[in-house]
Write a protein that holds these residues in place. Structure first.
Motif, PDB file in Angstrom:
ATOM      1  N   TYR A 456       0.922  -1.254   0.000  1.00 33.29           N
ATOM      2  CA  TYR A 456      -0.034  -0.150  -0.044  1.00 33.29           C
ATOM      3  C   TYR A 456       1.042   1.369   0.245  1.00 33.29           C
ATOM      4  O   TYR A 456       2.095   1.111   0.099  1.00 33.29           O
ATOM      5  N   ILE A 457       0.300   2.452  -0.256  1.00 34.47           N
ATOM      6  CA  ILE A 457       0.987   3.690   0.120  1.00 34.47           C
ATOM      7  C   ILE A 457       0.288   4.463   1.170  1.00 34.47           C
ATOM      8  O   ILE A 457      -0.547   4.630   1.430  1.00 34.47           O
ATOM      9  N   ASN A 458       1.383   5.346   1.577  1.00 32.46           N
ATOM     10  CA  ASN A 458       0.836   6.320   2.581  1.00 32.46           C
ATOM     11  C   ASN A 458       0.547   7.630   1.904  1.00 32.46           C
ATOM     12  O   ASN A 458       1.139   8.173   0.909  1.00 32.46           O
ATOM     13  N   VAL A 459      -0.578   8.333   2.465  1.00 30.11           N
ATOM     14  CA  VAL A 459      -0.970   9.405   1.867  1.00 30.11           C
ATOM     15  C   VAL A 459      -1.214  10.540   2.818  1.00 30.11           C
ATOM     16  O   VAL A 459      -1.895  10.372   3.722  1.00 30.11           O
ATOM     17  N   ILE A 476      -4.740   2.502   0.030  1.00 25.40           N
ATOM     18  CA  ILE A 476      -3.733   3.323   1.175  1.00 25.40           C
ATOM     19  C   ILE A 476      -3.849   2.717   2.415  1.00 25.40           C
ATOM     20  O   ILE A 476      -4.708   2.544   3.136  1.00 25.40           O
ATOM     21  N   GLY A 477      -2.426   2.416   2.761  1.00 25.73           N
ATOM     22  CA  GLY A 477      -2.192   2.008   4.106  1.00 25.73           C
ATOM     23  C   GLY A 477      -2.486   2.910   5.396  1.00 25.73           C
ATOM     24  O   GLY A 477      -2.562   2.412   6.487  1.00 25.73           O
ATOM     25  N   LEU A 478      -2.258   4.125   4.875  1.00 26.99           N
ATOM     26  CA  LEU A 478      -2.257   5.314   5.962  1.00 26.99           C
ATOM     27  C   LEU A 478      -2.792   6.642   5.103  1.00 26.99           C
ATOM     28  O   LEU A 478      -1.833   6.862   4.398  1.00 26.99           O
ATOM     29  N   TYR A 479      -3.870   7.107   5.820  1.00 27.55           N
ATOM     30  CA  TYR A 479      -4.023   8.324   5.088  1.00 27.55           C
ATOM     31  C   TYR A 479      -3.970   9.484   6.306  1.00 27.55           C
ATOM     32  O   TYR A 479      -4.762   9.025   7.391  1.00 27.55           O
ATOM     33  N   ARG A 480      -2.887  10.140   6.419  1.00 33.47           N
ATOM     34  CA  ARG A 480      -2.579  11.125   7.439  1.00 33.47           C
ATOM     35  C   ARG A 480      -3.478  12.228   7.278  1.00 33.47           C
ATOM     36  O   ARG A 480      -3.289  13.300   6.589  1.00 33.47           O
ATOM     37  N   THR A 481      -4.677  12.044   8.088  1.00 35.85           N
ATOM     38  CA  THR A 481      -5.713  13.172   7.868  1.00 35.85           C
ATOM     39  C   THR A 481      -5.141  14.472   8.334  1.00 35.85           C
ATOM     40  O   THR A 481      -6.007  15.580   8.019  1.00 35.85           O
ATOM     41  N   GLU A 482      -4.352  14.684   9.369  1.00 37.36           N
ATOM     42  CA  GLU A 482      -3.880  15.724   9.794  1.00 37.36           C
ATOM     43  C   GLU A 482      -3.439  16.700   8.726  1.00 37.36           C
ATOM     44  O   GLU A 482      -3.487  17.845   9.050  1.00 37.36           O
ATOM     45  N   ILE A 498     -15.707  15.986   4.644  1.00 31.73           N
ATOM     46  CA  ILE A 498     -16.114  14.841   3.640  1.00 31.73           C
ATOM     47  C   ILE A 498     -15.757  15.403   2.156  1.00 31.73           C
ATOM     48  O   ILE A 498     -15.430  14.236   1.464  1.00 31.73           O
ATOM     49  N   GLY A 499     -15.284  16.597   1.895  1.00 28.91           N
ATOM     50  CA  GLY A 499     -14.833  16.873   0.527  1.00 28.91           C
ATOM     51  C   GLY A 499     -13.444  16.155   0.486  1.00 28.91           C
ATOM     52  O   GLY A 499     -13.286  15.295  -0.515  1.00 28.91           O
ATOM     53  N   PHE A 500     -12.641  16.322   1.360  1.00 31.15           N
ATOM     54  CA  PHE A 500     -11.244  15.661   1.260  1.00 31.15           C
ATOM     55  C   PHE A 500     -11.548  14.044   1.146  1.00 31.15           C
ATOM     56  O   PHE A 500     -10.785  13.519   0.385  1.00 31.15           O
ATOM     57  N   TYR A 501     -12.306  13.576   2.129  1.00 30.41           N
ATOM     58  CA  TYR A 501     -12.268  12.094   1.923  1.00 30.41           C
ATOM     59  C   TYR A 501     -12.672  11.446   0.935  1.00 30.41           C
ATOM     60  O   TYR A 501     -12.439  10.524   0.465  1.00 30.41           O
ATOM     61  N   LYS A 502     -13.730  12.226   0.386  1.00 27.38           N
ATOM     62  CA  LYS A 502     -14.586  11.526  -0.787  1.00 27.38           C
ATOM     63  C   LYS A 502     -13.758  11.583  -1.855  1.00 27.38           C
ATOM     64  O   LYS A 502     -13.641  10.641  -2.587  1.00 27.38           O
ATOM     65  N   GLU A 503     -12.772  12.769  -1.906  1.00 28.37           N
ATOM     66  CA  GLU A 503     -11.914  12.893  -3.326  1.00 28.37           C
ATOM     67  C   GLU A 503     -11.043  11.607  -3.186  1.00 28.37           C
ATOM     68  O   GLU A 503     -10.498  10.968  -4.066  1.00 28.37           O
ATOM     69  N   LEU A 504     -10.449  11.380  -1.982  1.00 32.99           N
ATOM     70  CA  LEU A 504      -9.513  10.574  -1.603  1.00 32.99           C
ATOM     71  C   LEU A 504     -10.024   8.951  -2.245  1.00 32.99           C
ATOM     72  O   LEU A 504      -9.663   8.103  -2.721  1.00 32.99           O
ATOM     73  N   MET A 505     -11.261   8.821  -1.601  1.00 31.91           N
ATOM     74  CA  MET A 505     -11.988   7.422  -1.749  1.00 31.91           C
ATOM     75  C   MET A 505     -12.330   7.353  -3.429  1.00 31.91           C
ATOM     76  O   MET A 505     -12.154   6.228  -3.854  1.00 31.91           O
ATOM     77  N   ASP A 506     -12.538   8.252  -3.940  1.00 34.38           N
ATOM     78  CA  ASP A 506     -12.869   8.318  -5.463  1.00 34.38           C
ATOM     79  C   ASP A 506     -11.564   8.253  -6.154  1.00 34.38           C
ATOM     80  O   ASP A 506     -11.677   7.218  -6.990  1.00 34.38           O
ATOM     81  N   LYS A 507     -10.544   8.651  -5.711  1.00 31.35           N
ATOM     82  CA  LYS A 507      -9.074   8.519  -6.315  1.00 31.35           C
ATOM     83  C   LYS A 507      -8.679   7.148  -6.356  1.00 31.35           C
ATOM     84  O   LYS A 507      -8.279   6.195  -7.011  1.00 31.35           O
ATOM     85  N   ALA A 560     -17.581  12.742   9.255  1.00 34.69           N
ATOM     86  CA  ALA A 560     -17.325  12.971   7.877  1.00 34.69           C
ATOM     87  C   ALA A 560     -16.824  11.723   7.225  1.00 34.69           C
ATOM     88  O   ALA A 560     -16.870  11.368   5.977  1.00 34.69           O
ATOM     89  N   PHE A 561     -15.938  10.877   8.170  1.00 35.67           N
ATOM     90  CA  PHE A 561     -15.722   9.701   7.528  1.00 35.67           C
ATOM     91  C   PHE A 561     -16.881   8.604   7.075  1.00 35.67           C
ATOM     92  O   PHE A 561     -16.740   8.270   6.015  1.00 35.67           O
ATOM     93  N   ILE A 562     -17.575   8.701   7.912  1.00 35.80           N
ATOM     94  CA  ILE A 562     -18.861   7.560   7.642  1.00 35.80           C
ATOM     95  C   ILE A 562     -19.473   8.324   6.509  1.00 35.80           C
ATOM     96  O   ILE A 562     -20.078   7.414   5.515  1.00 35.80           O
ATOM     97  N   GLU A 563     -19.995   9.622   6.590  1.00 36.86           N
ATOM     98  CA  GLU A 563     -20.574   9.949   5.281  1.00 36.86           C
ATOM     99  C   GLU A 563     -19.772   9.882   3.998  1.00 36.86           C
ATOM    100  O   GLU A 563     -20.546   9.810   2.862  1.00 36.86           O
ATOM    101  N   ALA A 564     -18.638  10.100   4.104  1.00 38.23           N
ATOM    102  CA  ALA A 564     -17.818  10.002   2.835  1.00 38.23           C
ATOM    103  C   ALA A 564     -17.649   8.495   2.276  1.00 38.23           C
ATOM    104  O   ALA A 564     -17.557   8.257   0.961  1.00 38.23           O
ATOM    105  N   ALA A 565     -17.858   7.522   3.070  1.00 33.36           N
ATOM    106  CA  ALA A 565     -17.656   6.369   2.825  1.00 33.36           C
ATOM    107  C   ALA A 565     -18.985   5.455   2.609  1.00 33.36           C
ATOM    108  O   ALA A 565     -19.065   4.393   2.473  1.00 33.36           O
TER     109      ALA A 565
END
Ligand code: PEP
Ligand code: MG
Length: 760
Positions: A456-459, A476-482, A498-507, A560-565
């Motif tokens: 995986y990759i760290n993001v 993605i083995g680690l998404y550093r949300t900070e 939600i915007g950040f997390y959705k973008e990541l999940m979409d990618k 935000a995590f739950i809504e984005a996923a």
């Protein structure tokens, strides 16, 4: 029996060391003392010849001291790393013991050194920072079977000599030697490599910390003119930046707002002007105005006003840099140049992102450690980094050409035409390697004996997202949300998150994504939270400790995590968990938010897995209980090592003192993966160890089957994976876990070298 043999060995080493200490306290020159040390060793150990080679130039070992040989050979005999017996000891960074030296395929004779008179050979490396900085060798005229005990004694003596060789006195001696030969000047400086690669570009001095040295002005009117001009220039530039959407050096629009507020404030300017008229230099006047304000506001409880003090500090610094000419100079360089090298005393990760990273060819730091976040970010951007060069900042001038060798940790000031050419060639070579690694894209991270490693990759940064496709990773083995929190000017609300997390999940698409809850504090500071000024921030109020105490932040993030996923699998991981109760509390918070969203009728994730990072040693001793409750774990070796060794990961003085590739740390790592396997819980490593090929190699040998590497290291780690046989390395690792050596790095490197493991 064993005990008395040991005691005897210790006694011998102790006795010699005692004599060597006496010699080293002698007032004679270091070269003389080193020769005497060789004689003492020869006499005490009964050798016919003892010599010390020291690494002088990149790749070249030079005879520095000798006893029993032709003394005139000192500073005349040199060998390359890997050449002859001595060079082999240095290359493999491990002892070489030969009862019949001439039969060794690497044996060579050096004319004036008379190696051929001797039959047997024993050589041990002098080690610093896990690298050979020299070799201590002894020979006998007769064939001789050197005992294990003798080898250990020599290794102990080598540690003593390594201290001398790396002493300041020796550095000065070497510098003189080098200078006298014109090999290296003060324009060729050695530092610590934190990220590999070659860079050539113009220096940009990052935020000079202005120290006002001249307090009183000779001519008030002239001083007032200087101030007015600098102030005007600063305001014109701010207006221009503010009116165009193009952000310059280190700004975000909100910050510009704050600058503008002060910069345009007539009261502030008048105060500085009054200070000038009272006889101060413009610089001292700016400082005085800031101090007055600080004295008035620092005691306030009002957070808003306190924040304004930060802004005022920033704008004062900016005005000072206009007064010194640095700001104008820097902006011009950044604007006009396509290749820049950032030079900083120290730097936070978000600050690096203030620059256009496509132009950054290198980063030079006066301070720095491998796991500090700016180094991780730079590595992720493929920017070579050289750190730990004291006084560099004063030495370098804005705009001057610098060449930086991130592989060897060498910086060249004013590089000659020839060096420049060499650098461009090396850069091309590195590009070739990158192309070779990129060609692995569609091949699996699978070992030669068919074991598939979950890779995986760290993001963190936005640009990391590009690696999802270019690395063709498993997820993605680690998404550093900070990181998005750190680069925002205010705490992002739920919608923004939600915007950040959705973008990541979409990618990421179908790939697995592991979100880590906010991990701030210590060296990851949020610009909109005033620093806490704790005595020990690394073991202070940080990470999950903050978010459990300020639960609203955690709740919002989980929402935000739950809504984005919605409709997808969600993996949430909590950092810095220190015990089961903390994990249960975090998990409970997640479940409450989940229930709330469920009641509201919003679409839920298809599945939720809740895990934790293993980065505090205490949880290793509660693993059975924790693994009963966790869906997955990921080992954060950066923090785990810092707490395990009680060694601040940000303290450059300690960075070479402990090694993750040492038996105690690896034993703990093995315990973790074994336990996870027993409980059938998914277990990965997302700390830096998974991004350094030789360290990732050790992890696989311990039993880890999931690694999350930085995007930029992905290809190198994959290439290592594709060149190993797990069945062979597991046995070797088990053997190494019993080693008493301070570090196992040399052995692992030698093993890799002997077995064709691809370590780039
Ligand atoms: C770690 O500690 O290993 C880790 C991955 O977390 P970070 O580096 O973000 O603290
Ligand atoms: Mg961590």
């Amino acid at each position: 029996m064993a005990k008395s043999a040991n005691t005897e060995k210790e006694n011998q080493a102790f006795k010699i060391l005692k004599r060597l200490r006496q010699v080293s306290e002698d007032q004679s020159e270091i070269s003389v003392r080193l020769n005497t040390i060789m004689s003492v060793i020869a006499e005490e150990m009964g050798y016919d010849g003892v010599s010390c080679f020291v690494l002088l130039e990149e790749n070249i070992l030079e005879l520095f001291a000798t006893s029993g040989y032709n003394a005139a050979a000192c500073h005349k005999v040199t060998v390359r790393i890997g050449e002859g017996l001595v060079g082999t000891v240095a290359k493999n960074c491990r002892p070489l013991v030969l009862s019949e030296a001439k039969k060794h395929p690497k044996y060579i004779s050096k004319d004036n050194f008379k190696e051929e008179d001797y039959q047997s050979f024993i050589g041990v490396p002098l080690i610093r920072r896990h690298k050979a900085i020299g070799v201590l060798m002894a020979e006998c005229k007769e064939e001789r079977d050197y005992s294990r005990k003798e080898q250990e004694t020599l290794e102990t003596l080598a540690m003593f000599i390594a201290d001398i060789v790396s002493s300041e006195e020796m550095q000065a001696y070497k510098a003189e030697l080098i200078k006298s030969r014109g090999l290296m000047t003060k324009d060729k400086i050695k530092g610590l490599s934190l990220s590999k690669g070659y860079g050539l570009g113009q220096a940009v001095l990052h935020h000079r910390r202005h120290v006002v040295t001249k307090i009183f002005a000779e001519d008030k009117d002239k001083e007032l003119d200087r101030l007015t001009l600098a102030h005007q220039q600063m305001n014109d530039d701010l207006d221009e930046k503010f009116n165009s959407t193009k952000l310059g050096l280190g700004e975000h629009t909100d910050i510009l707002d704050a600058y503008l507020m002060f910069a345009k404030d007539k009261g502030w300017f008048q105060k500085i002007a009054d200070n000038v008229m009272s006889g101060l230099t413009a610089e001292a006047a700016v400082e005085r105005a800031y101090e007055d304000m600080w004295n008035r506001l620092s005691a306030t409880q009002d957070d808003y006003l306190k924040e304004r003090l930060h802004d005022l500090r920033d704008v004062s610094e900016r005005l000072l840099s206009y007064l010194s000419g640095d700001y104008v100079e820097n902006s011009k360089i950044v604007e006009e140049s396509t290749d820049i090298i950032i030079v900083a005393q120290s730097m936070g990760p978000a600050e690096l992102m203030d620059y256009d990273h496509t132009k950054i060819r290198g980063l030079l730091l006066e301070e720095g450690t491998p796991t500090m976040h700016v180094a991780i970010v730079a590595k992720a951007l493929n920017i070579p980094v050289v750190a730990k060069i004291k006084g560099l900042y004063e030495e370098i001038k804005s705009g001057e050409l610098i060449a930086l060798d991130g592989n060897e940790g060498i910086v060249y000031l004013h590089p000659s035409e020839e060096t420049q050419k060499k650098f461009l060639a090396k850069r091309a070579e590195r590009k070739q390697l990158q192309e070779k690694l990129a060609a692995l894209k569609n091949l699996p991270s699978q070992t030669l004996d068919g074991i598939r490693i979950g890779h995986y990759i760290n993001v963190g940064m936005n640009f990391d997202l590009d690696y999802i496709d270019s690395a063709n990773c498993d997820g993605i083995g680690l998404y550093r949300t900070e990181i998005p929190f750190m680069s925002s000017s205010a705490m992002p609300n739920v919608e923004k998150q939600i915007g950040f997390y959705k973008e990541l999940m979409d990618k990421a698409g179908y790939r697995k994504v592991i979100f880590r809850s906010l991990d701030v504090g210590s060296d990851k500071l949020l610009p909109y939270w005033a620093g806490l000024h704790e005595e020990n921030p690394a073991i202070g109020w940080r990470s999950i400790r903050i978010t459990l105490d300020r639960r609203a932040i955690l709740r919002k993030q989980i929402r935000a995590f739950i809504e984005a996923a919605a409709g997808k699998e969600l993996n949430v991981m909590f950092p810095m968990i220190s015990n089961l109760a903390e994990f249960e509390e975090s998990k409970e918070t997640l479940l409450i938010e989940y229930e709330k969203i469920k009641r509201s009728g919003d679409k839920l994730p298809a599945k939720i897995n809740v895990g934790l990072m293993i980065e505090v040693p205490s949880v290793v001793y509660q693993l059975d209980e924790i693994l009963e409750q966790a869906d997955f774990v990921s080992v954060g070796t950066n923090d785990l090592a810092q707490f395990f060794f009680a060694c601040d990961r940000g303290n450059p003085r300690l960075s070479e003192r402990y090694d993750v590739l040492s038996a105690p740390f690896l034993r703990m790592m093995k315990e973790i993966v074994n336990k996870a396997n027993q409980h059938k819980v998914y277990c990965s490593v997302c700390g830096e160890m998974a991004s350094v090929p030789i360290e990732a190699f050790a992890l696989i040998g311990l039993g880890y089957r999931n690694l999350s590497s930085s995007g930029s290291a992905y290809g190198r780690v994959k290439s290592m994976i594709r060149s190993i046989r797990v069945s062979e390395i597991e046995d070797y690792m088990n053997l190494l876990l019993h080693s008493k050596n301070k570090t196992l790095r040399p052995q692992l490197m030698a093993y890799a070298y002997d077995h064709g493991v691809e370590i780039y």
